[in-house]
Design a protein around this motif. Structure first.
Motif, PDB file in Angstrom:
ATOM      1  N   UNK A 225       0.759  -1.091  -0.197  1.00  0.00           N
ATOM      2  CA  UNK A 225      -0.122   0.144   0.237  1.00  0.00           C
ATOM      3  C   UNK A 225       0.872   0.933  -0.198  1.00  0.00           C
ATOM      4  N   UNK A 226       1.873   1.602   0.558  1.00  0.00           N
ATOM      5  CA  UNK A 226       2.815   1.799   0.586  1.00  0.00           C
ATOM      6  C   UNK A 226       3.396   2.859  -0.498  1.00  0.00           C
ATOM      7  N   UNK A 227       3.896   1.521  -1.400  1.00  0.00           N
ATOM      8  CA  UNK A 227       4.573   1.685  -2.982  1.00  0.00           C
ATOM      9  C   UNK A 227       3.342   2.254  -3.849  1.00  0.00           C
ATOM     10  N   UNK A 228       1.885   2.091  -3.317  1.00  0.00           N
ATOM     11  CA  UNK A 228       1.119   2.392  -4.278  1.00  0.00           C
ATOM     12  C   UNK A 228       1.342   4.033  -3.992  1.00  0.00           C
ATOM     13  N   UNK A 229       1.036   4.211  -2.491  1.00  0.00           N
ATOM     14  CA  UNK A 229       0.407   6.119  -2.902  1.00  0.00           C
ATOM     15  C   UNK A 229       1.686   6.794  -2.998  1.00  0.00           C
ATOM     16  N   UNK A 230       3.517   5.792  -2.713  1.00  0.00           N
ATOM     17  CA  UNK A 230       4.390   6.540  -3.552  1.00  0.00           C
ATOM     18  C   UNK A 230       4.366   6.671  -4.782  1.00  0.00           C
ATOM     19  N   UNK A 231       3.474   5.841  -5.458  1.00  0.00           N
ATOM     20  CA  UNK A 231       3.600   5.766  -7.168  1.00  0.00           C
ATOM     21  C   UNK A 231       2.755   7.103  -7.416  1.00  0.00           C
ATOM     22  N   UNK A 232       2.005   7.181  -6.655  1.00  0.00           N
ATOM     23  CA  UNK A 232       0.226   7.799  -6.736  1.00  0.00           C
ATOM     24  C   UNK A 232       0.843   9.657  -6.406  1.00  0.00           C
ATOM     25  N   UNK A 234       4.403  10.777  -6.600  1.00  0.00           N
ATOM     26  CA  UNK A 234       5.230  11.437  -7.688  1.00  0.00           C
ATOM     27  C   UNK A 234       3.992  11.147  -8.917  1.00  0.00           C
ATOM     28  N   UNK A 235       2.917  10.693  -9.574  1.00  0.00           N
ATOM     29  CA  UNK A 235       2.733  11.011 -10.293  1.00  0.00           C
ATOM     30  C   UNK A 235       1.664  12.188  -9.974  1.00  0.00           C
ATOM     31  N   UNK A 236       1.116  12.170  -8.869  1.00  0.00           N
ATOM     32  CA  UNK A 236       0.535  13.132  -8.645  1.00  0.00           C
ATOM     33  C   UNK A 236       1.732  14.891  -8.567  1.00  0.00           C
ATOM     34  N   UNK A 237       3.182  14.707  -8.148  1.00  0.00           N
ATOM     35  CA  UNK A 237       3.525  15.519  -8.600  1.00  0.00           C
ATOM     36  C   UNK A 237       4.445  16.060  -9.789  1.00  0.00           C
ATOM     37  N   UNK A 238       4.528  14.696 -10.729  1.00  0.00           N
ATOM     38  CA  UNK A 238       4.629  14.986 -12.595  1.00  0.00           C
ATOM     39  C   UNK A 238       3.383  15.450 -12.472  1.00  0.00           C
ATOM     40  N   UNK A 239       2.657  15.539 -12.405  1.00  0.00           N
ATOM     41  CA  UNK A 239       1.019  16.311 -13.051  1.00  0.00           C
ATOM     42  C   UNK A 239       1.022  17.913 -12.726  1.00  0.00           C
ATOM     43  N   UNK A 240       1.418  18.147 -11.452  1.00  0.00           N
ATOM     44  CA  UNK A 240       1.515  19.656 -11.200  1.00  0.00           C
ATOM     45  C   UNK A 240       2.452  20.135 -11.854  1.00  0.00           C
ATOM     46  N   UNK A 241       3.957  19.761 -11.606  1.00  0.00           N
ATOM     47  CA  UNK A 241       4.648  20.646 -12.811  1.00  0.00           C
ATOM     48  C   UNK A 241       3.821  20.128 -13.595  1.00  0.00           C
TER      49      UNK A 241
END
Length: 268
Positions: A225-232, A234-241
């Protein structure tokens, strides 16, 4: 079905916990096949020795059946840890008996192992790191989380370890005097008779303690679950950038077009 007849969530959870506990104990201790693999070599040894008093034939037969059990496990692509442990135990017994020429020494390594295991159960329970918890933690997918995060399970593991230790100490208290005073056949038949009942009693008590304990903390699920949350994240940070860089990415030509368009609109 009335509301009183319907199983509650707590009842269902308790049933699930018992089922998980039973499956884990079955896996850890080998189930029916594991018991057969534990008993059969010693039973064959004492049976042959009772009939013809031939140490070599008895030892070879016991070792041969242990190897056959391993081959069967391999052929069925099943776990071989219980069968291999039987081979090593029988092998040490054969070596001891052949070296001393005393058939009773076939049982000595197993008796010493039982005594050592009993002491390990008791000592680790006293030290706060019960051996049964170290054995079952990975099977329950909780690893060592019970030590610091689940005191109820630690208490259950401690009780179970004491139970295993005391039961095996009681078994040793019966067998070692027989090793000195009884003959080979008497010792062998008593040892065969004491293979299963103490084991079943210890497993049953472990099941009772764990069935009443809090459920295990699935640390593997937590890590996933922590790995999935970390990927999410990272994806959110990439989308925000990407979103933030959109307006700033407009070049001078785009700015010129916007100015010209504004002038035309004013002129109109």
């Amino acid at each position: 079905m009335t509301s009183l007849d319907k199983p509650t969530t707590e009842d269902t959870s308790a049933d699930d916990a018992r089922a998980v506990t039973e499956a884990a104990l079955f896996e850890a201790f080998g189930g029916v096949r594991g018991m057969v693999e534990t008993v059969l070599p010693g039973l064959l040894f004492v049976s042959i020795y009772t009939v013809n008093k031939d140490l070599h034939m008895s030892a070879i037969a016991a070792l041969a059946v242990s190897l056959v059990l391993v081959v069967v496990r391999l052929a069925m692509k099943d776990t071989v840890k219980h069968a291999f442990s039987g081979v090593f135990g029988v092998g040490f017994g054969v070596v001891f008996a052949m070296m001393t020429g005393n058939a009773k020494d076939f049982y000595l390594p197993g008796m010493l192992y039982t005594l050592g295991l009993a002491l390990a159960y008791v000592i680790t329970a006293m030290a706060g790191v019960p051996l049964i918890g170290l054995m079952l933690g990975p099977i329950f997918r909780e690893n060592l989380s019970w030590r610091t995060r689940n005191p109820g399970r630690k208490k259950a593991y401690t009780k179970a370890s004491y139970a295993w230790g005391l039961i095996l100490l009681g078994k040793s208290a019966i067998l070692f005097p027989l090793y000195w005073w009884a003959d080979t056949t008497q010792l062998g038949w008593v040892l065969v008779a004491l293979k299963i009942p103490p084991f079943l009693l210890a497993v049953y008590l472990t099941w009772v303690f764990l069935a009443k304990a809090p459920p295990p903390i699935d640390v593997f699920a937590e890590m996933e679950a922590e790995e999935r949350a970390e990927k999410e994240r990272e994806a959110a940070r990439a989308a925000g950038t990407t979103d933030a860089a959109g307006p700033a990415a407009a070049g001078p030509e785009d700015a010129g077009r916007a100015t010209t368009t504004g002038r035309h609109r004013k002129g109109a």
